[in-house]
Design a protein around this motif. Structure first.
Motif, mmCIF file in Angstrom:
data_model
loop_
_atom_site.group_PDB
_atom_site.id
_atom_site.type_symbol
_atom_site.label_atom_id
_atom_site.label_comp_id
_atom_site.label_asym_id
_atom_site.label_seq_id
_atom_site.Cartn_x
_atom_site.Cartn_y
_atom_site.Cartn_z
ATOM 1 N N PRO A 26 27.622 21.626 17.585
ATOM 2 C CA PRO A 26 28.400 22.515 16.731
ATOM 3 C C PRO A 26 28.678 23.854 17.411
ATOM 4 O O PRO A 26 27.906 24.320 18.247
ATOM 5 C CB PRO A 26 27.488 22.711 15.505
ATOM 6 C CG PRO A 26 26.608 21.510 15.497
ATOM 7 C CD PRO A 26 26.362 21.179 16.939
ATOM 8 N N CYS A 27 29.802 24.459 17.041
ATOM 9 C CA CYS A 27 30.171 25.776 17.574
ATOM 10 C C CYS A 27 29.345 26.871 16.907
ATOM 11 O O CYS A 27 28.798 26.700 15.814
ATOM 12 C CB CYS A 27 31.646 26.071 17.293
ATOM 13 S SG CYS A 27 32.809 24.855 17.910
ATOM 14 N N ASN A 28 29.292 28.036 17.552
ATOM 15 C CA ASN A 28 28.886 29.259 16.875
ATOM 16 C C ASN A 28 30.068 29.731 16.033
ATOM 17 O O ASN A 28 31.227 29.517 16.394
ATOM 18 C CB ASN A 28 28.538 30.348 17.897
ATOM 19 C CG ASN A 28 27.356 29.966 18.763
ATOM 20 O OD1 ASN A 28 26.302 29.590 18.266
ATOM 21 N ND2 ASN A 28 27.530 30.059 20.079
ATOM 22 N N ALA A 29 29.787 30.386 14.923
ATOM 23 C CA ALA A 29 30.867 30.847 14.050
ATOM 24 C C ALA A 29 30.467 32.144 13.365
ATOM 25 O O ALA A 29 29.295 32.349 13.031
ATOM 26 C CB ALA A 29 31.204 29.785 13.006
ATOM 27 N N GLU A 30 31.457 33.014 13.177
ATOM 28 C CA GLU A 30 31.235 34.235 12.402
ATOM 29 C C GLU A 30 32.536 34.620 11.710
ATOM 30 O O GLU A 30 33.638 34.232 12.143
ATOM 31 C CB GLU A 30 30.750 35.382 13.299
ATOM 32 C CG GLU A 30 31.769 35.862 14.311
ATOM 33 C CD GLU A 30 31.256 37.039 15.139
ATOM 34 O OE1 GLU A 30 30.075 37.368 15.001
ATOM 35 O OE2 GLU A 30 32.057 37.615 15.911
ATOM 36 N N SER A 70 24.658 26.761 21.677
ATOM 37 C CA SER A 70 25.319 26.645 20.377
ATOM 38 C C SER A 70 24.938 25.342 19.683
ATOM 39 O O SER A 70 24.743 24.304 20.328
ATOM 40 C CB SER A 70 26.839 26.728 20.531
ATOM 41 O OG SER A 70 27.327 25.742 21.404
ATOM 42 N N GLY A 71 24.813 25.415 18.376
ATOM 43 C CA GLY A 71 24.412 24.254 17.595
ATOM 44 C C GLY A 71 22.958 23.882 17.759
ATOM 45 O O GLY A 71 22.532 22.830 17.284
ATOM 46 N N GLY A 72 22.190 24.757 18.445
ATOM 47 C CA GLY A 72 20.787 24.449 18.680
ATOM 48 C C GLY A 72 20.567 23.386 19.744
ATOM 49 O O GLY A 72 19.471 22.841 19.866
ATOM 50 N N VAL A 73 21.623 23.100 20.520
ATOM 51 C CA VAL A 73 21.541 22.080 21.569
ATOM 52 C C VAL A 73 21.550 22.767 22.928
ATOM 53 O O VAL A 73 22.561 23.340 23.347
ATOM 54 C CB VAL A 73 22.711 21.084 21.471
ATOM 55 C CG1 VAL A 73 22.641 20.059 22.600
ATOM 56 C CG2 VAL A 73 22.708 20.393 20.111
ATOM 57 N N SER A 74 20.421 22.730 23.611
ATOM 58 C CA SER A 74 20.332 23.343 24.942
ATOM 59 C C SER A 74 20.925 22.382 25.972
ATOM 60 O O SER A 74 20.596 21.194 25.993
ATOM 61 C CB SER A 74 18.867 23.636 25.275
ATOM 62 O OG SER A 74 18.754 24.220 26.545
ATOM 63 N N LYS A 110 36.291 15.414 4.440
ATOM 64 C CA LYS A 110 37.491 16.066 3.913
ATOM 65 C C LYS A 110 38.105 17.024 4.920
ATOM 66 O O LYS A 110 39.313 17.181 4.987
ATOM 67 C CB LYS A 110 37.144 16.812 2.621
ATOM 68 C CG LYS A 110 36.738 15.907 1.465
ATOM 69 C CD LYS A 110 36.472 16.711 0.209
ATOM 70 C CE LYS A 110 36.100 15.798 -0.950
ATOM 71 N NZ LYS A 110 35.824 16.573 -2.194
ATOM 72 N N GLU A 111 37.259 17.699 5.673
ATOM 73 C CA GLU A 111 37.735 18.680 6.646
ATOM 74 C C GLU A 111 37.061 18.446 7.989
ATOM 75 O O GLU A 111 35.919 17.985 8.049
ATOM 76 C CB GLU A 111 37.424 20.107 6.162
ATOM 77 C CG GLU A 111 38.090 20.500 4.845
ATOM 78 C CD GLU A 111 39.599 20.668 4.982
ATOM 79 O OE1 GLU A 111 40.051 20.883 6.129
ATOM 80 O OE2 GLU A 111 40.293 20.597 3.965
ATOM 81 N N PRO A 112 37.761 18.780 9.098
ATOM 82 C CA PRO A 112 37.108 18.699 10.406
ATOM 83 C C PRO A 112 36.123 19.843 10.566
ATOM 84 O O PRO A 112 36.187 20.839 9.836
ATOM 85 C CB PRO A 112 38.282 18.837 11.383
ATOM 86 C CG PRO A 112 39.267 19.690 10.647
ATOM 87 C CD PRO A 112 39.162 19.257 9.207
ATOM 88 N N HIS A 113 35.179 19.723 11.479
ATOM 89 C CA HIS A 113 34.301 20.844 11.767
ATOM 90 C C HIS A 113 34.343 21.137 13.254
ATOM 91 O O HIS A 113 34.721 20.296 14.072
ATOM 92 C CB HIS A 113 32.876 20.588 11.273
ATOM 93 C CG HIS A 113 32.155 19.480 11.966
ATOM 94 N ND1 HIS A 113 32.275 18.154 11.603
ATOM 95 C CD2 HIS A 113 31.289 19.498 13.010
ATOM 96 C CE1 HIS A 113 31.518 17.408 12.376
ATOM 97 N NE2 HIS A 113 30.904 18.181 13.252
ATOM 98 N N CYS A 114 33.958 22.353 13.595
ATOM 99 C CA CYS A 114 34.087 22.823 14.970
ATOM 100 C C CYS A 114 32.926 22.330 15.827
ATOM 101 O O CYS A 114 31.761 22.479 15.458
ATOM 102 C CB CYS A 114 34.144 24.348 15.000
ATOM 103 S SG CYS A 114 34.421 25.040 16.657
ATOM 104 N N VAL A 115 33.273 21.756 16.981
ATOM 105 C CA VAL A 115 32.266 21.309 17.941
ATOM 106 C C VAL A 115 32.641 21.822 19.325
ATOM 107 O O VAL A 115 33.791 22.185 19.588
ATOM 108 C CB VAL A 115 32.158 19.765 17.982
ATOM 109 C CG1 VAL A 115 31.689 19.223 16.645
ATOM 110 C CG2 VAL A 115 33.478 19.126 18.391
ATOM 111 N N CYS A 116 31.653 21.875 20.194
ATOM 112 C CA CYS A 116 31.880 22.268 21.583
ATOM 113 C C CYS A 116 32.019 21.006 22.427
ATOM 114 O O CYS A 116 31.205 20.085 22.317
ATOM 115 C CB CYS A 116 30.717 23.124 22.084
ATOM 116 S SG CYS A 116 30.567 24.704 21.219
#
Length: 264
Positions: A174-178, A193-197, A213-219
């Motif tokens: 997952p991406c970082n988001a603010e 990011s996403g807690g994945v080293s 329903k919606e896409p989510h942000c990934v790296c």
């Protein structure tokens, strides 16, 4: 019986149940030496009060001696309602009323079954197993009932799903988001990011999942072979996972930018 819907789900559980039975036959759930069989009325005597023969509780039909945790389970203690019975459902629902302290786990979700599995692991590790309760989960001969087999099948399927989800998260962290009212939103990737080293950063992309329903942000990794690249596959384009069909770019964000900003 567990209330489960969908032919495909039932087929999946049937396969998992077969795997559970195979595991039993191979000894993975081998018989315990010198365990007792309790009827519920007998187990009810083990509430840790004056004159009681002990302090036991049951979870999914397994009985544990919780005397070493007496301050949690003895009469008037916070979890005293669990003593002397199988209150499996309350471990998930948190309903400590008499109506909620029951062994009926029908209708619970896969994730709730995994919560029961976690609790079971806790008692296996910290307390002494002493027997099984005759009734919903074990027969009079101490063997599992069809309902327990369904529960274990759900747990097996849930563990498999968790394993697949972790694998997917390693592939697409997952991406970082603010977001702020002054600057709008920002999405960005880092090596944590996403807690994945990992040893790569990646770029933000929309990940579309079936049923979501919606896409989510990934790296997404931008170099090297695709994650599913096999030795006998055609030569790759050195674009990592950028060409994965379930991904989409963010409008207005440069394709290889590690940060995407969306001002108000």
């Amino acid at each position: 019986m567990l209330r489960l819907g969908g032919r495909g789900l039932w087929l999946g559980l049937a396969v998992a149940a077969a795997a559970v039975m195979a595991a039993r036959l191979m000894g993975w759930w081998g018989p315990r030496a010198a365990f007792r069989l309790f009827v519920p009325e007998e187990l009810a005597r083990y509430r840790g009060g004056p004159g009681d023969p002990g302090l036991y509780l049951a979870l999914l039909g397994r009985v544990y001696d919780v005397s070493s945790g007496r301050r949690h389970y003895e009469p008037a203690a916070h979890y005293s309602g669990f003593a002397g019975r199988d209150a499996s459902r309350a471990f998930v629902t948190g309903d400590y009323s008499e109506a909620g302290l029951v062994d009926d786990v029908s209708g619970l979700s896969f994730s709730e079954m995994l919560t029961l599995h976690t609790w079971l692991s806790f008692y296996e590790k910290n307390y002494v197993f002493v027997g099984r309760v005759i009734g919903r989960f074990y027969r009079e001969d101490g063997l599992p009932t069809p309902e327990l087999m369904q529960v274990e099948a759900m747990i097996t399927k849930g563990l498999e799903a968790n394993k697949q989800e972790l694998k997917e998260k390693q592939k697409f962290p997952p991406c970082n988001a603010e977001w702020s009212s002054a600057r709008g939103s920002r999405l960005w990737c880092s090596q944590e990011s996403g807690g994945v080293s990992r040893d790569w950063i990646g770029v933000p992309r929309k990940l579309y999942k079936p049923g979501a329903k919606e896409p989510h942000c990934v790296c997404v990794r931008t170099t090297g072979p695709p994650s599913d690249h096999m030795p006998d596959s055609p030569p790759h384009r050195n674009r990592g996972d950028l060409d994965h069909p379930s991904l989409g770019e963010y409008t207005g964000c440069p394709p290889l930018a590690i940060t995407c900003s969306f001002p108000l």
